[in-house]
Every structure is written in C-alpha cells, then in structure tokens.
Design an enzyme around this catalytic site. Structure first.
Site, mmCIF file in Angstrom:
data_model
loop_
_atom_site.group_PDB
_atom_site.id
_atom_site.type_symbol
_atom_site.label_atom_id
_atom_site.label_comp_id
_atom_site.label_asym_id
_atom_site.label_seq_id
_atom_site.Cartn_x
_atom_site.Cartn_y
_atom_site.Cartn_z
ATOM 1 N N ILE A 22 21.994 17.311 82.100
ATOM 2 C CA ILE A 22 22.455 17.516 83.478
ATOM 3 C C ILE A 22 23.719 18.381 83.492
ATOM 4 O O ILE A 22 23.844 19.318 84.273
ATOM 5 C CB ILE A 22 22.700 16.167 84.192
ATOM 6 C CG1 ILE A 22 21.428 15.299 84.112
ATOM 7 C CG2 ILE A 22 23.101 16.386 85.646
ATOM 8 C CD1 ILE A 22 21.580 13.888 84.654
ATOM 9 N N ASP A 38 35.551 15.198 70.955
ATOM 10 C CA ASP A 38 35.117 13.869 71.367
ATOM 11 C C ASP A 38 36.139 13.287 72.334
ATOM 12 O O ASP A 38 37.352 13.391 72.113
ATOM 13 C CB ASP A 38 35.012 12.990 70.114
ATOM 14 C CG ASP A 38 34.160 11.787 70.385
ATOM 15 O OD1 ASP A 38 33.119 11.648 69.740
ATOM 16 O OD2 ASP A 38 34.550 10.967 71.259
ATOM 17 N N TYR A 78 24.881 -0.642 80.818
ATOM 18 C CA TYR A 78 25.054 0.770 81.203
ATOM 19 C C TYR A 78 25.494 0.873 82.669
ATOM 20 O O TYR A 78 26.506 1.508 82.993
ATOM 21 C CB TYR A 78 23.737 1.527 80.969
ATOM 22 C CG TYR A 78 23.681 2.861 81.648
ATOM 23 C CD1 TYR A 78 24.642 3.830 81.378
ATOM 24 C CD2 TYR A 78 22.678 3.164 82.569
ATOM 25 C CE1 TYR A 78 24.605 5.061 82.017
ATOM 26 C CE2 TYR A 78 22.635 4.385 83.205
ATOM 27 C CZ TYR A 78 23.595 5.333 82.928
ATOM 28 O OH TYR A 78 23.565 6.538 83.559
ATOM 29 N N ILE A 98 2.942 2.182 78.424
ATOM 30 C CA ILE A 98 3.429 1.824 79.767
ATOM 31 C C ILE A 98 4.203 0.519 79.623
ATOM 32 O O ILE A 98 3.621 -0.514 79.269
ATOM 33 C CB ILE A 98 2.243 1.651 80.733
ATOM 34 C CG1 ILE A 98 1.490 2.984 80.877
ATOM 35 C CG2 ILE A 98 2.716 1.125 82.077
ATOM 36 C CD1 ILE A 98 0.205 2.887 81.692
ATOM 37 N N GLY A 143 15.876 -4.833 80.899
ATOM 38 C CA GLY A 143 16.833 -4.107 81.750
ATOM 39 C C GLY A 143 16.178 -3.254 82.817
ATOM 40 O O GLY A 143 16.842 -2.774 83.727
ATOM 41 N N PHE A 201 19.421 8.805 90.601
ATOM 42 C CA PHE A 201 18.187 8.097 90.331
ATOM 43 C C PHE A 201 17.591 8.798 89.097
ATOM 44 O O PHE A 201 18.331 9.078 88.169
ATOM 45 C CB PHE A 201 17.328 8.013 91.601
ATOM 46 C CG PHE A 201 17.894 6.938 92.531
ATOM 47 C CD1 PHE A 201 19.176 7.058 93.055
ATOM 48 C CD2 PHE A 201 17.197 5.781 92.793
ATOM 49 C CE1 PHE A 201 19.751 6.048 93.835
ATOM 50 C CE2 PHE A 201 17.756 4.766 93.578
ATOM 51 C CZ PHE A 201 19.023 4.905 94.098
HETATM 52 N N1 UFG Z 1 8.597 4.185 80.761
HETATM 53 C C1 UFG Z 1 7.383 3.842 80.206
HETATM 54 N N2 UFG Z 1 7.062 4.340 78.977
HETATM 55 C C2 UFG Z 1 7.911 5.169 78.286
HETATM 56 C C3 UFG Z 1 9.144 5.521 78.871
HETATM 57 C C4 UFG Z 1 9.460 5.006 80.102
HETATM 58 O O1 UFG Z 1 6.596 3.090 80.790
HETATM 59 O O2 UFG Z 1 7.566 5.579 77.159
HETATM 60 C C5 UFG Z 1 8.926 3.677 82.099
HETATM 61 C C6 UFG Z 1 10.206 2.846 82.126
HETATM 62 O O3 UFG Z 1 9.915 1.493 81.866
HETATM 63 C C7 UFG Z 1 10.696 3.107 83.554
HETATM 64 C C8 UFG Z 1 10.181 4.502 83.897
HETATM 65 O O4 UFG Z 1 9.155 4.786 82.931
HETATM 66 O O5 UFG Z 1 10.089 2.203 84.425
HETATM 67 C C9 UFG Z 1 11.252 5.554 83.786
HETATM 68 O O6 UFG Z 1 11.909 5.379 82.538
HETATM 69 P P1 UFG Z 1 12.955 6.413 81.970
HETATM 70 O O7 UFG Z 1 13.330 5.951 80.606
HETATM 71 O O8 UFG Z 1 12.438 7.793 82.125
HETATM 72 O O9 UFG Z 1 14.180 6.287 82.973
HETATM 73 P P2 UFG Z 1 14.987 4.994 83.456
HETATM 74 O O10 UFG Z 1 14.461 4.625 84.815
HETATM 75 O O11 UFG Z 1 15.014 3.920 82.437
HETATM 76 O O12 UFG Z 1 16.469 5.500 83.531
HETATM 77 C C10 UFG Z 1 16.873 6.733 84.120
HETATM 78 C C11 UFG Z 1 18.101 7.228 83.395
HETATM 79 C C12 UFG Z 1 19.248 6.273 83.605
HETATM 80 C C13 UFG Z 1 19.434 6.008 85.081
HETATM 81 C C14 UFG Z 1 18.148 5.554 85.728
HETATM 82 C C15 UFG Z 1 18.335 5.425 87.220
HETATM 83 O O13 UFG Z 1 17.840 7.357 81.994
HETATM 84 O O14 UFG Z 1 20.417 6.855 83.057
HETATM 85 O O15 UFG Z 1 17.122 6.526 85.476
HETATM 86 O O16 UFG Z 1 17.147 5.045 87.856
HETATM 87 F F1 UFG Z 1 20.329 5.006 85.224
#
Ligand code: UFG
Length: 335
Positions: free
Chosen positions: A12, A51, A141, A206, A281, A169
């Site tokens: 970003i 850093d 986090y 998933i 989480g 998001f």
């Molecule tokens: N997911 C899967 N399989 C995978 C990877 C992810 O099912 O291999 C799911 C996760 O469980 C989640 C969704 O896809 O439900 C999105 O997951 P991401 O890891 O892409 O993103 P996150 O929602 O965990 O987190 C991101 C950012 C965070 C931020 C958050 C805010 O990484 O920094 O969005 O919504 F806080």
C-alpha cells in the site's frame, strides 16, 4: 508537500508514494525491506533503508529532511499471525508507532496519517460497519492499531498534531502489470487464489464454511489500492481542517467462495478449493460503511466491481509470477 512515508516500499505504501509523486509532492521513504521491495519504490522518492526500532536514525532522518507530514504504513499486518505472535504486534507495532509520534512532536511535525484497520471492530453486530460503531479489536493486530489511534488522539489534544486514522478493509488489486502485491509468505486470499491459477499452488483452502453468512464462508469488503491511495491524498489535504477517522471500503461484501468463483471466470482456470478449519481471529463478515469520507472529502472508489479488482491483480500476477524478485524494478532503478 514533503511527506515521510514509513513502509513506503510495501504494497500500500509504495502505491501511495507513486500517487504523491504523480501529483507533485515529495516522498521520503523509510523502510526496512522486511516485507517491502526496493523495486516498488518510485525513483523520484528518496529511499532510506532503516528500521523504526532505531529511534535515533528516525530522528536524524526526520531532522535532515524536515517533512511537512508523516504517513505511517510500516507495521505487522496479519490478523492470523497476530493470534500466534501477540507480542510481535503489541510490542513492535505499538512501540515503533509511539516512538515515531514522539519524534514527530519533538521536531514539530504536525500532520500524521495512520494506516489503521477494520479489524478493530472485532465481531460487529451491524453491517455495514458504521464509522462510529463500538470498537472491540478482534485480534492483537487490531488492538495495536487502536492503541495507536488513541495515542494520536492525545497528540492532537496536547500538541495540536492533526491526524487521520484510515481504517482499511481488504486492500487488493494491482496498480498495473508492473506494480502489484508481493508478500512472502503470501497469506491473502486474492493472490493465493491467483497463485493456484498460475499453477504455483495445487488448491486454495477455504478457512471455514460454517460462518453465519449467505454461503457459510467469510465475507469481506475488497477495496482497490488505487482507491485507498486516493483516500490518503484527500485525507492529507484535509488535515489543516482538523483530525479525522474514516472507514475505507466499498460498502459491498464478497464471500470467499464468490472471490474464488470470480477468479475462475477471470483466469479461465478451474481453481480447486477445499474447505478447512476456521483461521483464529477471523470475523465472519466485515463490510464498510464509508459514507463519512465520501461525504466529507468526496472520496469515490473507482473499483467497486470484484471482477475489475481481480482482473487488475491477474494482470500483475500473470506478468510477474515470482513478484518483484524476478521482475526487478518497474522503474528501472538500481538500488
Ligand atoms: N482466506 C481463505 N483462504 C486463504 C486465505 C484467506 O479462506 O488461503 C479467507 C480468510 O479466512 C478471510 C478472507 O479469506 O476470511 C480474507 O483473508 P485475507 O487474509 O486476504 O485478509 P484478512 O481479512 O484476514 O485481513 C485483511 C488485512 C488486514 C486487515 C483486514 C481488514 O490483511 O490487515 O483485511 O478486513 F485488517
């Protein structure tokens, strides 16, 4: 304006740096390259490898360059990792952010933009998540970002530092075929799905199909990084009128299954998927109510379609299956 950008070599941060430079601002990038890529930094930016834990170095750089404002992207950002390594998040994110704020105060820098997160809403009851919904961080986090938001509140009250806390998001998409997302290891859904389409992974797992959502899989609000970048520029320009906190999302949620299905359509690849246990989480549904920034600053996301977002990411992944490591600089800069 001259802006000091921590994490300006990251996904970003580097996008925002390019957009700042494009409109004639100056950027001083400070990044330890732990997650970022030197090649992603615009050649007209000043790059300093360092850093944030080195407070003296941060102070020296700030006093040498005398920026008008700070954009603070550098941090650990993974919800799942923070559930396994809470100290990494609650110590590094908080201490580094606090030191940076203290240095800013000492040097009279009065504009600060913080990358914050939707994760600080935890498991919200109402969707979309209103700007003023109660905060109950969903992970260490999210908590680390909320603590930094609170610090900023006091920096404003006591020192007149104007800040914007931008609660992202799900950042996604690519700027172009030469500038996109490259994490190692990759944990985010869209790049993982596209790695399956490239044959780099056998299937996508998933994480949970028993959530309280229409198809049982997690729903997220995917927002394109160019739209996020525009929000940063608007927020920076508005700081002289006071501090502010905004949700940044499209206001539409897509489930994990919908993301996979759209990626199948975009790539023409079957993308095998398999249900697996929930990731600790992860909230079930997160969709942004972003009316405040739309109304106050006129922010209008250009990429509201999931297909357009995945198409832009696919262009990048197809052209750079190994990320920046092999592509080298998109700007042909030698570091
Ligand atoms: N997911 C899967 N399989 C995978 C990877 C992810 O099912 O291999 C799911 C996760 O469980 C989640 C969704 O896809 O439900 C999105 O997951 P991401 O890891 O892409 O993103 P996150 O929602 O965990 O987190 C991101 C950012 C965070 C931020 C958050 C805010 O990484 O920094 O969005 O919504 F806080």
């Amino acid at each position: 304006m001259k802006v000091f950008v921590t994490g300006g070599a990251g996904y970003i941060g580097s996008t925002v740096v390019s957009e700042l430079i494009k409109r004639g601002d100056e950027a001083i990038v400070f990044d330890n390259l732990y997650q970022g890529h030197r090649e992603a930094v615009h050649p007209e930016a000043t790059f300093i490898e360092g850093d944030l834990a080195d407070k003296q170095l941060v102070e020296d750089v700030l006093s040498q360059h005398q920026p008008d404002g700070i954009m603070h992207f550098a941090s650990h950002t993974l919800v799942g990792e923070s559930m396994k390594k809470p100290f990494l998040y609650l110590r590094d994110n908080v201490v580094n952010g606090l030191n940076l704020m203290e240095s800013a105060v000492e040097l009279g820098i009065k504009k600060f933009i913080l990358s914050s997160t939707a994760n600080l809403f935890g498991l919200p009851k109402e969707m979309p998540i209103d700007q003023n919904a109660p905060v109950h961080p969903g992970s260490p986090y999210g908590e680390s970002k909320y603590i930094l938001e609170r610090f900023l509140h006091w920096m404003d009250q006591i020192y007149g530092m104007r800040y914007a806390a931008l609660r992202y998001f799900n950042a996604c998409g690519a700027v172009s075929a030469t500038h996109g997302e490259d994490h190692d290891p990759e944990t985010h859904l869209i790049p993982i799905v596209l790695q399956v389409a490239l044959g780099q992974r056998e299937k996508v797992f998933i994480y949970g199909d028993d959530y309280d959502s229409p198809d049982g899989t997690c729903v997220r609000d995917y927002v394109h990084i160019l739209d996020l970048a525009q929000a940063h520029l608007l927020a920076l320009d508005a700081l002289s009128e006071g501090s502010r906190t905004y949700n940044l999302g499209n206001g539409t949620g897509f489930s994990v299954k919908e993301v996979i299905e759209t990626a199948r359509e975009v790539t023409g690849h079957p993308i095998p998927a398999e249900a697996s246990p929930r990731r600790p989480g992860d909230p079930g549904v997160l969709v942004a109510g972003s009316e405040k920034i739309r109304k106050e600053l006129g922010w209008q996301p250009q990429y509201s379609s999931l297909k357009a977002i995945i198409e832009s990411a696919w262009e990048w992944h197809k052209a750079n299956p190994e990320g920046f490591a092999v592509q080298g600089s998109m700007f042909k800069v030698q570091s």
